[in-house]
Design a protein around this motif. Structure first.
Motif, PDB file in Angstrom:
ATOM      1  N   GLN A  45      -2.824  10.611   5.145  1.00 32.14           N
ATOM      2  CA  GLN A  45      -1.997   9.352   4.529  1.00 32.14           C
ATOM      3  C   GLN A  45      -2.142   8.281   5.618  1.00 32.14           C
ATOM      4  OE1 GLN A  45       1.881   9.902   3.338  1.00 32.14           O
ATOM      5  NE2 GLN A  45       1.698  12.106   2.278  1.00 32.14           N
ATOM      6  N   VAL A  46      -3.240   7.279   5.386  1.00 27.38           N
ATOM      7  CA  VAL A  46      -3.587   6.275   6.285  1.00 27.38           C
ATOM      8  C   VAL A  46      -3.871   5.107   5.399  1.00 27.38           C
ATOM      9  CG1 VAL A  46      -5.029   5.326   8.213  1.00 27.38           C
ATOM     10  CG2 VAL A  46      -4.569   8.006   7.853  1.00 27.38           C
ATOM     11  N   SER A  47      -3.425   3.867   5.595  1.00 21.61           N
ATOM     12  CA  SER A  47      -3.983   2.689   4.813  1.00 21.61           C
ATOM     13  C   SER A  47      -4.540   1.924   5.678  1.00 21.61           C
ATOM     14  CB  SER A  47      -2.747   2.083   4.162  1.00 21.61           C
ATOM     15  OG  SER A  47      -1.834   1.587   5.019  1.00 21.61           O
ATOM     16  N   VAL A  48      -5.586   1.564   5.691  1.00 29.08           N
ATOM     17  CA  VAL A  48      -6.731   0.526   6.207  1.00 29.08           C
ATOM     18  C   VAL A  48      -6.768  -0.472   5.471  1.00 29.08           C
ATOM     19  CG1 VAL A  48      -8.613   0.352   7.196  1.00 29.08           C
ATOM     20  CG2 VAL A  48      -7.922   2.632   7.238  1.00 29.08           C
ATOM     21  N   THR A  49      -6.093  -1.707   6.030  1.00 31.70           N
ATOM     22  CA  THR A  49      -6.237  -2.977   5.430  1.00 31.70           C
ATOM     23  C   THR A  49      -7.156  -4.018   6.516  1.00 31.70           C
ATOM     24  OG1 THR A  49      -4.209  -2.626   4.795  1.00 31.70           O
ATOM     25  CG2 THR A  49      -4.939  -4.786   4.861  1.00 31.70           C
ATOM     26  N   PRO A  50      -8.131  -4.502   5.790  1.00 31.57           N
ATOM     27  CA  PRO A  50      -8.739  -5.542   6.818  1.00 31.57           C
ATOM     28  C   PRO A  50      -8.217  -6.753   6.951  1.00 31.57           C
ATOM     29  CG  PRO A  50      -9.958  -5.173   4.813  1.00 31.57           C
ATOM     30  CD  PRO A  50      -8.689  -4.210   4.748  1.00 31.57           C
ATOM     31  N   VAL A  51      -7.954  -7.104   8.259  1.00 33.66           N
ATOM     32  CA  VAL A  51      -6.928  -8.352   8.379  1.00 33.66           C
ATOM     33  C   VAL A  51      -7.718  -9.255   9.392  1.00 33.66           C
ATOM     34  CG1 VAL A  51      -4.933  -7.143   8.124  1.00 33.66           C
ATOM     35  CG2 VAL A  51      -5.660  -7.243  10.275  1.00 33.66           C
ATOM     36  N   ARG A  98      -1.786   1.953   8.773  1.00 35.31           N
ATOM     37  CA  ARG A  98      -0.378   2.473   8.990  1.00 35.31           C
ATOM     38  C   ARG A  98      -0.633   3.943   8.390  1.00 35.31           C
ATOM     39  NH1 ARG A  98       2.986  -2.155   7.846  1.00 35.31           N
ATOM     40  NH2 ARG A  98       1.989  -3.977   8.611  1.00 35.31           N
ATOM     41  N   GLY A  99       0.604   4.571   8.464  1.00 34.62           N
ATOM     42  CA  GLY A  99       0.572   5.901   8.067  1.00 34.62           C
ATOM     43  C   GLY A  99       0.818   7.054   8.825  1.00 34.62           C
ATOM     44  N   ASP A 115      -4.699   2.345  -4.743  1.00 33.46           N
ATOM     45  CA  ASP A 115      -3.401   2.641  -3.932  1.00 33.46           C
ATOM     46  C   ASP A 115      -2.899   1.300  -3.356  1.00 33.46           C
ATOM     47  OD1 ASP A 115      -5.334   1.881  -2.235  1.00 33.46           O
ATOM     48  OD2 ASP A 115      -5.154   3.320  -0.755  1.00 33.46           O
ATOM     49  N   VAL A 119       1.658  -5.595   3.801  1.00 38.61           N
ATOM     50  CA  VAL A 119       0.723  -6.414   4.877  1.00 38.61           C
ATOM     51  C   VAL A 119       0.631  -8.047   4.240  1.00 38.61           C
ATOM     52  CG1 VAL A 119      -1.594  -6.540   6.062  1.00 38.61           C
ATOM     53  CG2 VAL A 119      -0.583  -4.175   5.246  1.00 38.61           C
ATOM     54  N   HIS A 120       1.093  -8.721   5.033  1.00 37.76           N
ATOM     55  CA  HIS A 120       1.004 -10.179   4.641  1.00 37.76           C
ATOM     56  C   HIS A 120      -0.393 -10.700   4.657  1.00 37.76           C
ATOM     57  CE1 HIS A 120       5.318 -10.520   3.899  1.00 37.76           C
ATOM     58  NE2 HIS A 120       5.618  -9.932   4.957  1.00 37.76           N
ATOM     59  N   LEU A 121      -0.985 -10.697   3.716  1.00 43.85           N
ATOM     60  CA  LEU A 121      -2.548 -11.218   3.678  1.00 43.85           C
ATOM     61  C   LEU A 121      -2.533 -12.665   3.393  1.00 43.85           C
ATOM     62  CD1 LEU A 121      -4.256  -8.523   1.453  1.00 43.85           C
ATOM     63  CD2 LEU A 121      -3.965  -8.538   4.202  1.00 43.85           C
ATOM     64  N   PRO A 129      -2.011 -15.427   5.037  1.00 46.99           N
ATOM     65  CA  PRO A 129      -2.414 -16.547   5.900  1.00 46.99           C
ATOM     66  C   PRO A 129      -4.197 -16.201   5.909  1.00 46.99           C
ATOM     67  CG  PRO A 129      -0.823 -15.410   7.007  1.00 46.99           C
ATOM     68  CD  PRO A 129      -1.043 -14.576   5.759  1.00 46.99           C
ATOM     69  N   GLY A 130      -4.522 -15.184   5.466  1.00 51.37           N
ATOM     70  CA  GLY A 130      -6.066 -14.903   5.803  1.00 51.37           C
ATOM     71  C   GLY A 130      -6.778 -15.046   4.564  1.00 51.37           C
ATOM     72  N   ILE A 131      -6.227 -15.397   3.301  1.00 49.89           N
ATOM     73  CA  ILE A 131      -6.838 -15.146   2.144  1.00 49.89           C
ATOM     74  C   ILE A 131      -7.072 -16.841   1.743  1.00 49.89           C
ATOM     75  CG2 ILE A 131      -6.479 -14.581  -0.460  1.00 49.89           C
ATOM     76  CD1 ILE A 131      -7.086 -12.543   1.534  1.00 49.89           C
ATOM     77  N   LYS A 146       0.733  -1.148  -0.053  1.00 50.20           N
ATOM     78  CA  LYS A 146      -0.088  -0.043  -0.003  1.00 50.20           C
ATOM     79  C   LYS A 146       0.850   1.237  -0.073  1.00 50.20           C
ATOM     80  CE  LYS A 146      -4.023  -1.064   1.690  1.00 50.20           C
ATOM     81  NZ  LYS A 146      -5.406  -0.895   2.612  1.00 50.20           N
ATOM     82  N   ASP A 201      -5.396  -3.504  10.120  1.00 48.18           N
ATOM     83  CA  ASP A 201      -4.038  -2.913  10.200  1.00 48.18           C
ATOM     84  C   ASP A 201      -4.176  -1.527   9.638  1.00 48.18           C
ATOM     85  OD1 ASP A 201      -0.872  -4.151   9.777  1.00 48.18           O
ATOM     86  OD2 ASP A 201      -1.436  -2.483   8.804  1.00 48.18           O
ATOM     87  N   VAL A 229      -6.685 -12.705   8.557  1.00 46.41           N
ATOM     88  CA  VAL A 229      -5.246 -12.820   8.733  1.00 46.41           C
ATOM     89  C   VAL A 229      -5.014 -13.614  10.229  1.00 46.41           C
ATOM     90  CG1 VAL A 229      -2.917 -11.656   8.533  1.00 46.41           C
ATOM     91  CG2 VAL A 229      -4.606 -11.216   6.928  1.00 46.41           C
ATOM     92  N   VAL A 233      -0.076   4.844   0.262  1.00 49.44           N
ATOM     93  CA  VAL A 233      -0.981   6.168   0.036  1.00 49.44           C
ATOM     94  C   VAL A 233      -0.311   7.487  -0.255  1.00 49.44           C
ATOM     95  CG1 VAL A 233      -2.560   7.223   1.488  1.00 49.44           C
ATOM     96  CG2 VAL A 233      -2.203   5.118   2.094  1.00 49.44           C
ATOM     97  N   ASP A 269       4.640   3.211  13.526  1.00 47.64           N
ATOM     98  CA  ASP A 269       3.572   3.563  12.180  1.00 47.64           C
ATOM     99  C   ASP A 269       2.715   2.357  12.168  1.00 47.64           C
ATOM    100  OD1 ASP A 269       5.325   1.416  11.637  1.00 47.64           O
ATOM    101  OD2 ASP A 269       5.907   2.143   9.645  1.00 47.64           O
ATOM    102  N   HIS A 307       3.699   0.295   2.671  1.00 50.73           N
ATOM    103  CA  HIS A 307       3.491  -0.508   3.666  1.00 50.73           C
ATOM    104  C   HIS A 307       3.266  -1.813   3.120  1.00 50.73           C
ATOM    105  CE1 HIS A 307       1.853   3.301   5.238  1.00 50.73           C
ATOM    106  NE2 HIS A 307       3.033   3.245   6.025  1.00 50.73           N
TER     107      HIS A 307
END
Lengths: 192, 989
Positions: B740-746, B662-663, A64, A94-96, A98-100, A19, B660, B749, A21, B710, A92
């Motif tokens: 500047q924020v990245s939102v990742t659903p985990v 970040r930013g 993004d 993010v290791h996805l 394990p969740g996919i 990612k 998750d 995970v 941004v 971060d 950034h």
């Protein structure tokens, strides 16, 4: 006799999400939003050839966000080399994986199978090889990448990825949708 | 269907002949079976039945034999069965009128399936067919007595008669329900498999007569992907039952369709057209499924349904033996069935003239031809109720006949055009409605538009197909241009194809709707022309009002046969023209659709945690918690509570929502979406937050931990994860796009598990020996990244929803089961046992922790939850803040505003049900409600959370609980939400 359409359940691969941004660093990877590219892995020193399935896919999943899709080791190795490049220090990862839950559907009827459980237009014009798209499949949010030849052959092929917890449900839906086309089911070792 | 290469199938061995009834009828063309009115003819060129494949079926319990290719109707008529059904209201004897899908008299029961259209459904081996809505039999139906009082059962009878006294309506309703038409449904009938599919063809052609087929070929030749949909079981439309030359045209077009790869769906109907050519197609012919609903998004739609032959209104027009010329052609040429022995033909067009030839070719004596073009007319059909015996002409003469064939004109089924916004206009010379203004991507062709020679018809259809393809190409270009994933467009946008199709219009035709006598207009609903005239006289003289008052056009034929006659009768009654009266609006569906097809395949997603199989194999009772399947308990939730409070328990909390973040602007985002402060959250610290919507109503809650400078991990409620994700993205993308924020659903995970209980620290120390668990260094509301059971990168939280010392461990999902099992292995001597959602809910209630959505509702504001200073109203900004400032968070709140309190019933044995009302003592004034209640295994008494007026919230206040059985008990407001360990000693220990 035509090649069969094959559904590989739990394809044993997963994505690493990158990612960035507010950055245009992904432009340098040459993968635009909603598009993807198959990356050939060069044989390492002492290696003569790589097996099919050692490919990786780089996909512009969201404006993004790009995904590196492949086996975990390959993905991490690629990210390791990428992350050292200038401009990537603000990316950034993010290791996805394990969740996919990942499925690979390929063959002459692959599009027809998807037509039964997804409302998108899977024609060559609208979803050509390399297309990357987010869509509801059997009411589950999925990311789908068309990657012909990912596991060999030239027939249309799709990597279908959903949240792991939906995996078994989606597996049942895909198998059910493929039944009328005689889709062969192959299972990989990724558990649950 | 009559290929000589087909072997004689052994299935015939299973057929037992009925004495006196020849199996296949005469073997040569000519006369039918002696002594029978209707029956199988000798072999005919072009017939669609296969004489070497007999099919055995039953009609009202009698064994009969038909042929492969037969409809139920043709098989019944071939067996000399004419009385098929009874009419809806008067139970008048009925036989086939049109012998096709729209036949109003054709509904039968097949097995446990009611309302089967017997003139459309193909015969199948072993079918159990019976007449429906008759008692005791179709021959002797007791409800035919309705006909004796028919003069009193005019339109509006029910409305006027049973409107008062209103209190008697339930009794009326019970009686009237016994007269409801239709077959019977067995509620134990298994639900068949109904399929669904999506499609995006360039062009859909609705109707596969010669025009539709030609349009499909032309569109495909122009490069379009074409789907051709035909209502009937085979292609060809009216040519299917035509002469050899006409059938050759159909065969040639079929070969072209095949060559061009056109997708052809037979026995399928475009039932509706919606915005942007979204089409609902009901496919009844797909193998292996009962029906399939295709949701097609067509770039162009070609409407080519042909024409529907219209009945004629005269006395006795619904008597068995009266049928349309199309029915005669279909039955004789297609199914080799003789429809009668001696016929009178009323003709006003070439189809009627052709019917004469067809009848004669089948050996039917044509006693008279009444030519309406020369002033001839039929005024009445005479004979006993079940049989036609004489036809009365307008010159007063009577002709003996058992068959009266009607050919007086057509209805243009403009339904799909109506659905696209078109309003058909009346073509006076052609005596039928035709399409109105041309639409851009919905194009009509074929008989719907005009008449003429076959060549002229095909020329128009060809041009229509090309035009549809051209316009589809333009749409396709625009779609590709605007869709990121699509193949890039090559070249500029193609020009808009103009409509240069040849002129095509109806030929002149006599306007024949009603004779000089009155008769049935709507055969499905038993509405006569007298009814319509009477209704118009009562003031229902608008066609839309008339339709609703009389129910004309609202039966199973859906106006296909009766709309134009209804309009014509009304026009006559009003002394106006049909054009002045106008027509009704045809809405979806074009043809009735089964509920099964509409429901389609049921997609009900379910989610399972990585430890799901373990739960299943260890006796967990499953709980559907939204889409998640969770272990509710493992046999005894109370024991699970006791063990967790005494030893240590483990629960699978994988559904917990996780993001998750970040930013550099994460803190800004948290400060915005939560009502509390986030600016000073240190690395390794955890903070609880409450999220509100703009109106200050509590939306979600959860904890967020700062894992690194971060990197934050935000958690939500299990059911709120998706909404919270969208909420944050919405704020970031629309309100704060520069952040500047990245939102990742985990969520998926991590596999998440909570170790709770006084021995949880000991257990975790065994699993994560390198993690410093000393309370002063890993205290309450702290988070660490650690290796747990050999698995790296686990996130360990010290939080406590259950009120116990507890650690929540988030493990990479693919290792979740491994860590879960390791915990069980290491905790055996500590008394470790799994606990489920029910035990967790009990413990959180003991601790007084609320659940958003259970203890809050759509009006509960943050100030009502007793959160005190957690709601930071002095922050510069947060979502819902203005509303919360206005509402207040403490004593300043209005006395009538509800707030959350803990309650204990005075009688500790009574557990009020959740949602029981709270009353002011001694009154019926509702002052609140119970939101959560359980029997506490820890305290040995009932405990509750509830919402109550703020002025009744002080500790010690007594309120009355109204139980669901009507009893009233007293409960006392508690000082703290927590019934157990209010100081949090165990939690922080």
């Amino acid at each position: 006799m035509a090649d069969p359409t094959v559904l590989t359940v739990r394809a044993g691969i997963g994505p690493l999400a990158l990612k960035a941004v507010g950055s245009d660093v992904f432009d340098r990877l040459g993968v635009a939003f909603a598009r993807s590219a198959l990356v050939e892995i060069e044989p390492g020193e002492g290696e003569t050839a790589r097996a099919k399935g050692d490919h990786m896919v780089v996909a512009g999943i969201r404006p993004d966000e790009i995904w590196l899709i492949g086996t975990r080791d390959r993905v991490r190795a690629l990210w390791s080399s990428l992350s050292a490049a200038p401009g990537f220090e603000h990316v950034h990862a993010v290791h996805l994986d394990p969740g996919i839950a990942t499925f690979h559907l390929a063959g002459p009827h692959a599009g027809s199978v998807l037509e039964k459980i997804c409302s998108l237009d899977w024609s060559e014009a609208m979803t050509p090889n390399g297309a990357a798209v987010s869509a509801g499949v059997a009411k589950v949010a999925c990311d789908i990448v068309r990657a012909d030849g990912y596991l060999g052959g030239s027939a249309p092929g799709y990597l279908i990825m959903c949240s792991r917890s939906y995996g078994r449900y989606l597996e049942e839906c895909l198998i059910d949708a493929g039944e009328e086309f005689g889709v062969e089911i192959r299972f990989n070792s990724l558990p649950n | 269907m009559t290929s000589d290469s087909r072997p004689f199938l052994p299935s015939l061995r299973s057929v037992r002949l009925t004495p006196g009834k020849p199996l296949l009828g005469p073997t040569e063309s000519g006369q039918g079976n002696d002594g029978r009115l209707t029956g199988r003819l000798g072999a005919r060129s072009g017939e669609v039945v296969d004489r070497r494949r007999p099919i055995r079926f039953r009609w009202n319990g009698t064994d009969l034999v038909g042929l492969e290719g037969d409809t139920i109707a043709s098989a019944l008529l071939a067996n000399d069965v004419q009385l098929i059904s009874r009419s809806m209201k008067y139970h008048r004897p009925r036989s086939y009128l049109t012998a096709d899908y729209w036949d109003p008299n054709s509904l039968v029961q097949v097995g446990d399936e009611p309302n089967v259209r017997s003139a459309h459904r193909l015969l199948a081996p072993g079918m159990e067919v019976s007449a429906q809505n008759v008692w005791p039999s179709v021959e002797h139906d007791i409800k035919a007595a309705n006909g004796l009082v028919g003069r009193f059962l005019t339109a509006g009878f029910y409305y006027k008669t049973f409107v008062r006294p209103r209190r008697l309506w339930p009794a009326y309703e019970r009686v009237l329900a016994t007269f409801a038409p239709g077959g019977s449904v067995d509620i134990d009938t298994p639900h068949g498999y109904y399929d669904k599919r999506y499609s995006h063809p360039d062009v859909v052609v609705a109707g596969a007569g010669p025009a539709g087929m030609t349009a499909a070929v032309a569109a495909a030749e122009a490069g379009a992907r074409v789907m051709l949909v035909e209502h009937e079981p085979a292609l060809g439309g009216h040519l299917r039952f035509g002469d050899a030359g006409q059938r050759a045209v159909v065969a040639g077009l079929g070969r072209e369709l095949d060559r061009l790869g056109v997708e052809v769906l037979v026995d399928s109907t475009v039932t509706g057209r919606y915005e942007d050519n979204w089409l609902a197609i009901n496919q009844r012919s797909h193998p292996g499924v009962v029906e399939r609903l295709i949701k097609a998004r067509a770039k162009s739609l070609v409407v080519a349904p042909g024409l529907i032959e219209r009945p004629y209104v005269f006395a006795g027009n619904d008597k068995p033996g009266v049928m349309t010329s199309g029915a005669v052609r279909r039955l004789i040429n297609g199914y080799a069935v003789r429809p009668g022995r001696r016929a009178v033909v009323l003709t006003a067009n070439a189809d009627g003239d052709r019917a004469v030839e067809i009848l004669e070719s089948a050996g039917v004596e044509v006693a008279a031809v009444v030519d309406a073009r020369a002033g001839g007319d039929v005024v009445a059909a005479h004979g006993p109720a079940r049989r036609l015996e004489e036809v009365e002409r307008n010159d007063g003469s009577r002709v003996e006949a058992d068959l009266l064939v009607i050919a007086i004109g057509w209805t243009a089924p403009t339904s799909l055009l109506n659905m696209a916004g078109d309003r058909p206009v009346y073509h006076d010379a052609g005596a039928r409605f035709v399409p109105g203004a041309a639409l851009d991507t919905v194009l009509a062709t074929g008989g719907l538009v005009g008449d003429g020679s076959l060549d002229e018809l095909l020329d128009h259809a060809r041009a229509t197909g090309r035009l549809a393809a051209g316009r589809a190409a333009l749409t396709s270009h625009r779609l590709r241009f605007s869709t990121a994933r699509a193949r890039a467009v090559d070249g500029p946008e193609p020009p808009w194809p103009d409509d240069d199709r040849p002129d095509f219009a109806p030929d002149p035709h006599p306007a024949l709707f009603r004779s000089s006598t009155h008769g049935m207009v709507d055969f499905s609903e038993d509405v006569s022309s007298k009814d319509l005239v009477a209704a118009a006289a009562e003031g229902y003289d608008s066609v839309e009002l008339l339709k609703r008052f009389t129910t004309a056009t609202m039966g199973p034929s859906q106006g296909k046969l009766e709309t134009v006659n209804t309009v014509a009768v009304l026009a006559e009654a009003r002394g106006e023209t049909i054009e002045q009266v106008g027509t009704t609006v045809w809405r979806p569906p074009f043809a009735p659709v089964s509920l099964g097809a509409l429901a389609g395949r049921v997609f009900e997603p379910t989610r399972r945690s990585p430890m799901h199989d373990w739960h299943e194999s260890n006796g967990a009772v499953p709980l559907s918690a939204g889409v998640w399947i969770r272990p509710d308990h493992y046999g005894d939730p109370a024991a699970e509570v006791v063990n967790t409070r005494s030893n240590v328990g483990i629960i699978d909390v994988s559904p917990l929502g996780k993001f998750d973040l970040r930013g550099p602007n994460v803190t800004d985002l948290l400060n915005l979406v939560y009502v509390n402060r986030w600016s000073k959250l240190a690395v390794g610290a955890v903070r609880y937050g409450v999220m509100c919507t703009d109106d200050g109503v509590v939306f979600d809650d959860g904890v967020t931990g700062r894992l690194a400078t971060d990197r934050y991990l935000l958690t939500t409620t299990s059911s709120g994860a998706a909404a919270v994700g969208e909420w944050m993205e919405n704020w970031l993308q629309t309100e704060r796009p520069k952040w500047q924020v990245s939102v990742t659903p985990v969520t998926d995970v991590f596999a998440s598990m909570n170790l709770a209980g006084p021995k949880s620290r000991m257990l975790l120390s065994r699993l994560a020996p390198e993690l410093d668990l000393e309370p002063e260094r890993f205290g309450y509301m702290q988070v660490r990244i650690a290796t747990v059971a050999g698995v790296e990168d686990c996130v360990v939280w010290r939080i406590g929803f259950t009120g116990e010392l507890s650690y929540e461990v988030h493990v990479p999902a693919d290792r979740g089961l491994e860590v879960w099992q390791a915990a069980l292995d290491h905790g055996d001597d500590l008394g470790l046992a799994p606990f489920g959602v029910e035990a967790q809910r009990i413990m959180r209630l003991e601790k007084g922790h609320f659940i958003v959505g259970q203890d809050t509702d759509g009006l509960t504001k943050a100030g009502a939850l007793g959160l005190g200073r957690l709601v930071a109203l002095d922050k510069p900004d947060s979502v819902g803040r203005p509303e919360l400032v206005w509402d207040g968070t403490g004593d300043e709140r209005a006395p009538t505003e509800p707030c959350l309190v803990a309650l204990q019933p005075t009688n500790p044995e009574i557990v009020p049900d959740e949602a029981c009302q709270l009353l002011r003592p001694g009154t019926n004034e509702i002052v609140g409600r119970i939101t959560s209640s359980r029997m506490s295994p820890t305290l040995g008494r009932s405990i509750c959370l509830g919402q109550v007026r703020s002025d009744l919230a002080p500790a010690g206040t007594a309120v009355t609980v109204l139980l669901i059985d009507g009893r009233r008990v007293t409960a006392e407001i508690q000082a703290h939400h927590a019934h157990f360990d209010p100081e949090g000693v165990r939690l922080r220990g």
